[in-house]
Each structure stands twice: as structure tokens, then as C-alpha cells.
Write a protein that holds these residues in place. Structure first.
Motif, PDB file in Angstrom:
ATOM      1  N   UNK A 171       0.838  -1.188   0.000  1.00 32.37           N
ATOM      2  CA  UNK A 171       0.000   0.000   0.000  1.00 32.37           C
ATOM      3  C   UNK A 171       0.876   1.241   0.000  1.00 32.37           C
ATOM      4  N   UNK A 172       0.563   2.172  -0.899  1.00 29.61           N
ATOM      5  CA  UNK A 172       1.387   3.362  -1.025  1.00 29.61           C
ATOM      6  C   UNK A 172       0.543   4.557  -1.453  1.00 29.61           C
ATOM      7  N   UNK A 173       0.897   5.722  -0.926  1.00 24.79           N
ATOM      8  CA  UNK A 173       0.325   7.001  -1.350  1.00 24.79           C
ATOM      9  C   UNK A 173       1.472   7.870  -1.840  1.00 24.79           C
ATOM     10  N   UNK A 174       1.286   8.481  -3.001  1.00 22.87           N
ATOM     11  CA  UNK A 174       2.342   9.309  -3.569  1.00 22.87           C
ATOM     12  C   UNK A 174       1.755  10.654  -3.965  1.00 22.87           C
ATOM     13  N   UNK A 175       2.268  11.717  -3.343  1.00 23.27           N
ATOM     14  CA  UNK A 175       1.830  13.067  -3.670  1.00 23.27           C
ATOM     15  C   UNK A 175       2.691  13.660  -4.778  1.00 23.27           C
ATOM     16  N   UNK A 176       2.101  14.566  -5.523  1.00 24.89           N
ATOM     17  CA  UNK A 176       2.833  15.299  -6.549  1.00 24.89           C
ATOM     18  C   UNK A 176       2.130  16.624  -6.790  1.00 24.89           C
ATOM     19  N   UNK A 177       2.818  17.516  -7.503  1.00 20.68           N
ATOM     20  CA  UNK A 177       2.214  18.785  -7.895  1.00 20.68           C
ATOM     21  C   UNK A 177       2.683  19.996  -7.126  1.00 20.68           C
ATOM     22  N   UNK A 178       3.516  19.789  -6.122  1.00 22.74           N
ATOM     23  CA  UNK A 178       4.013  20.927  -5.373  1.00 22.74           C
ATOM     24  C   UNK A 178       4.986  21.758  -6.179  1.00 22.74           C
ATOM     25  N   UNK A 179       5.341  22.917  -5.613  1.00 26.48           N
ATOM     26  CA  UNK A 179       6.292  23.780  -6.299  1.00 26.48           C
ATOM     27  C   UNK A 179       6.272  25.183  -5.739  1.00 26.48           C
ATOM     28  N   UNK A 180       6.922  26.074  -6.458  1.00 24.20           N
ATOM     29  CA  UNK A 180       6.999  27.480  -6.076  1.00 24.20           C
ATOM     30  C   UNK A 180       5.952  28.256  -6.870  1.00 24.20           C
ATOM     31  N   UNK A 181       5.166  29.055  -6.175  1.00 24.65           N
ATOM     32  CA  UNK A 181       4.124  29.841  -6.823  1.00 24.65           C
ATOM     33  C   UNK A 181       4.052  31.201  -6.161  1.00 24.65           C
ATOM     34  N   UNK A 182       3.676  32.198  -6.922  1.00 23.68           N
ATOM     35  CA  UNK A 182       3.545  33.536  -6.373  1.00 23.68           C
ATOM     36  C   UNK A 182       2.241  33.676  -5.593  1.00 23.68           C
ATOM     37  N   UNK A 183       2.207  34.589  -4.646  1.00 21.59           N
ATOM     38  CA  UNK A 183       0.949  34.849  -3.935  1.00 21.59           C
ATOM     39  C   UNK A 183      -0.170  35.160  -4.918  1.00 21.59           C
ATOM     40  N   UNK A 184      -1.327  34.574  -4.641  1.00 24.60           N
ATOM     41  CA  UNK A 184      -2.461  34.727  -5.552  1.00 24.60           C
ATOM     42  C   UNK A 184      -2.538  33.667  -6.616  1.00 24.60           C
ATOM     43  N   UNK A 185      -1.508  32.873  -6.742  1.00 23.26           N
ATOM     44  CA  UNK A 185      -1.463  31.828  -7.763  1.00 23.26           C
ATOM     45  C   UNK A 185      -2.182  30.562  -7.350  1.00 23.26           C
ATOM     46  N   UNK A 186      -2.090  29.565  -8.218  1.00 24.00           N
ATOM     47  CA  UNK A 186      -2.792  28.297  -8.006  1.00 24.00           C
ATOM     48  C   UNK A 186      -1.858  27.116  -8.232  1.00 24.00           C
ATOM     49  N   UNK A 187      -2.182  26.024  -7.564  1.00 26.76           N
ATOM     50  CA  UNK A 187      -1.526  24.742  -7.776  1.00 26.76           C
ATOM     51  C   UNK A 187      -2.558  23.649  -7.592  1.00 26.76           C
ATOM     52  N   UNK A 188      -2.339  22.527  -8.251  1.00 23.28           N
ATOM     53  CA  UNK A 188      -3.162  21.353  -7.997  1.00 23.28           C
ATOM     54  C   UNK A 188      -2.262  20.200  -7.561  1.00 23.28           C
TER      55      UNK A 188
END
Length: 130
Positions: free
Chosen positions: A2-19
Motif C-alpha cells: 500500500x502506497x500514497x504518492x503526492x505530486x504537484x508541489x512547487x513554487x508559486x507567487x501569492x495569488x497563484x494556483x496549484x493542484x
């Protein structure tokens, strides 16, 4: 395994979006609620949002309500966290986690209690800065 793997992080400016994505393997995620947590530098881990097994119910911390949306695609065995209008205080390592032994019937009952979670991903870092 059993494994959970996160992805999608990073550097973003204030007001920006990430998924962010949390992909499960070794088990069928559709039977379980899933929660996103985060841990900012020098602080404890806190609950961000939870989604029930069928996606019909969600809950979120007051600090992210109206900005973050949790969703899931059970066909892909994946849960998402859409983060909009990001703020510097959202900077943290983000983790997904699942309760297996006491799955609360697939609901988000008591979702903020860290000790109840059996499996965690390794985390993905989100940095909000200009």
C-alpha cells in the motif's frame, strides 16, 4: 504494498494556483475517505481537507475554505487538492493520508485527528513567495 504518492508541489507567487495529486497503489482508494494535511516550517501538522469515499461529502479547515477544493477520481485511484488564491502562509509540506483499520465507514468523521491515520504519503512541498 500500500502506497500514497503526492505530486504537484512547487513554487508559486501569492495569488497563484496549484493542484496537488495523491495517487494510491496497492489498494482500492474508493473504499476510503482521504485527507490532506500540511506542515509548515517549525509548526505541527494540521488537517487541510477531507473527502468521503464516494466524494459526496467534504470538509476543510477554515483557513482554506473558499480557496482550496478537494476532489477525487476513483477510476484513477487519485485524490486532488486544487489550491487557489495561495498565500505565503500556505507554504508547507503537504501530505495525503488514509485511515484503513478504522475507516469510519468511508466518511470524514474525526478527520482532523492525526493519530487515526495508518498510511501517509512522503509529502510534496508548496512554497508561496514572490
Amino acid at each position: 504494498q500500500l502506497q500514497l504518492v503526492e505530486s504537484g508541489g512547487g513554487l508559486v507567487q501569492p495569488g497563484g494556483s496549484l493542484r496537488l495529486s495523491c495517487a494510491a497503489s496497492g489498494f482500492t482508494l474508493e473504499h476510503y475517505a482521504l485527507t490532506w494535511f500540511r506542515q509548515a516550517p517549525g509548526k505541527g501538522r494540521e488537517g487541510v481537507a477531507c473527502i468521503s469515499s464516494n466524494g459526496g461529502s467534504t470538509d476543510a479547515a477554515d483557513s482554506v475554505k473558499g480557496r482550496f477544493t478537494i476532489s477525487r477520481d476513483n477510476a484513477k485511484n487519485t485524490v486532488y487538492l486544487q489550491m487557489n488564491t495561495l498565500r505565503p502562509e500556505d507554504t508547507a509540506d503537504y501530505y495525503c493520508a488514509v485511515r484503513i483499520r478504522d475507516d469510519k465507514g468511508g466518511t470524514c468523521t474525526g478527520w482532523i485527528y492525526l493519530r487515526e491515520y495508518d498510511y501517509w504519503g512522503q509529502g510534496t512541498r508548496v512554497t508561496v513567495a514572490s
